[in-house]
Scaffold this motif. Structure first.
Motif, PDB file in Angstrom:
ATOM      1  N   LYS A 169     -12.668  -3.976   5.108  1.00  0.00           N
ATOM      2  CA  LYS A 169     -12.540  -3.266   6.394  1.00  0.00           C
ATOM      3  C   LYS A 169     -11.313  -3.761   7.140  1.00  0.00           C
ATOM      4  N   ILE A 186       0.805  -1.222   0.000  1.00  0.00           N
ATOM      5  CA  ILE A 186       0.000   0.000   0.000  1.00  0.00           C
ATOM      6  C   ILE A 186       0.844   1.280   0.000  1.00  0.00           C
ATOM      7  N   GLY A 216      -8.779   9.040  -2.317  1.00  0.00           N
ATOM      8  CA  GLY A 216      -9.572   7.851  -2.585  1.00  0.00           C
ATOM      9  C   GLY A 216     -10.809   8.163  -3.406  1.00  0.00           C
ATOM     10  N   VAL A 263      -8.995   6.948   8.612  1.00  0.00           N
ATOM     11  CA  VAL A 263      -7.569   6.664   8.384  1.00  0.00           C
ATOM     12  C   VAL A 263      -6.892   7.763   7.565  1.00  0.00           C
ATOM     13  N   LEU A 271     -12.679   5.529   5.536  1.00  0.00           N
ATOM     14  CA  LEU A 271     -11.563   6.204   4.865  1.00  0.00           C
ATOM     15  C   LEU A 271     -11.218   7.510   5.570  1.00  0.00           C
ATOM     16  N   TRP A 319      -1.984   4.733   4.613  1.00  0.00           N
ATOM     17  CA  TRP A 319      -3.209   5.327   4.047  1.00  0.00           C
ATOM     18  C   TRP A 319      -3.236   6.841   4.216  1.00  0.00           C
ATOM     19  N   ILE A 345      -8.079  -2.413   5.596  1.00  0.00           N
ATOM     20  CA  ILE A 345      -7.866  -1.002   5.934  1.00  0.00           C
ATOM     21  C   ILE A 345      -7.387  -0.873   7.372  1.00  0.00           C
ATOM     22  N   ASP A 346      -8.021  -1.611   8.284  1.00  0.00           N
ATOM     23  CA  ASP A 346      -7.703  -1.490   9.711  1.00  0.00           C
ATOM     24  C   ASP A 346      -6.269  -1.883  10.056  1.00  0.00           C
ATOM     25  N   PHE A 378     -11.480   2.310  -4.796  1.00  0.00           N
ATOM     26  CA  PHE A 378     -12.012   1.141  -4.112  1.00  0.00           C
ATOM     27  C   PHE A 378     -13.206   0.619  -4.897  1.00  0.00           C
TER      28      PHE A 378
END
Length: 189
Positions: free
Chosen positions: A97, A75, A112, A136, A133, A107, A100-101, A83
């Motif tokens: 999810k 990433i 995005g 983060v 989003l 990020w 991302i977490d 996305f």
């Protein structure tokens, strides 16, 4: 604005064996071929992560597990993300999810955009994804491409109309502008 040095990822969020998302992501990638920015596909199916198992919060940057460090390396180099996500049970896929977490700095202060699909166009998935989003630090653009299962697919193959192509073109243009601007934000941190 010169966007030729931007590196953007199209993230395919569905990991199901039978999924419409692969054809949606292929359509998005096809539309990016004429753009100056460089787009690459990241299929979450190729990056299986266990349910979040890091002992420290992602914001610490202390990644204890090799799978987290490998995901961070995937990433980190990107300036922004598209996305491509379905709606499952009025929400975003658990795998997205979870992915991302796992991370924070990778990020943070990037751009995005969303392409959603489902019986209701994936609108609720998109709404919830925007909240995640924001948490983060991804600056998400307003335009969103919304595909309906009943009208924009032939079985599992996406059949977006010209109207969707125009929407995607505008959304990608906004994403590229924001991705370029967010580089300045990252540099100022």
């Amino acid at each position: 604005m010169d966007t030729s040095d931007l590196r953007l990822a199209v993230i395919l969020a569905s990991t199901r064996p039978r999924r419409r998302g692969a054809s949606v992501a292929a359509w998005v990638m096809d539309q990016t071929r004429t753009r100056d920015a460089r787009y690459e596909l990241i299929d979450l199916k190729d990056h299986p992560l266990p349910i979040l198992d890091e002992p420290a919060a992602a914001s610490t940057g202390e990644y204890a597990h090799e799978h987290t460090r490998a995901w961070a390396a995937v990433i980190e180099p990107y300036d922004g993300f598209v996305f491509v996500t379905p709606e499952y049970n009025h929400s975003l896929p658990a795998g997205l999810k979870n992915a991302i977490d796992y991370l924070w700095a990778e990020w943070l202060d990037k751009a995005g955009a969303l392409v959603t699909y489902g019986n209701g166009g994936g609108l609720r998935s998109g709404e919830q994804l925007r909240t995640v989003l924001s948490a983060v630090g991804i600056a998400h653009v307003r335009p969103q491409v919304v595909l309906m299962n009943r009208t924009d697919f032939d079985g599992y193959a996406a059949t977006p109309s010209v109207h969707h192509e125009h929407g995607l073109t505008g959304m990608l243009a906004d994403l590229e502008l924001w991705a370029a601007a967010m580089r300045g934000v990252r540099a100022a941190r």
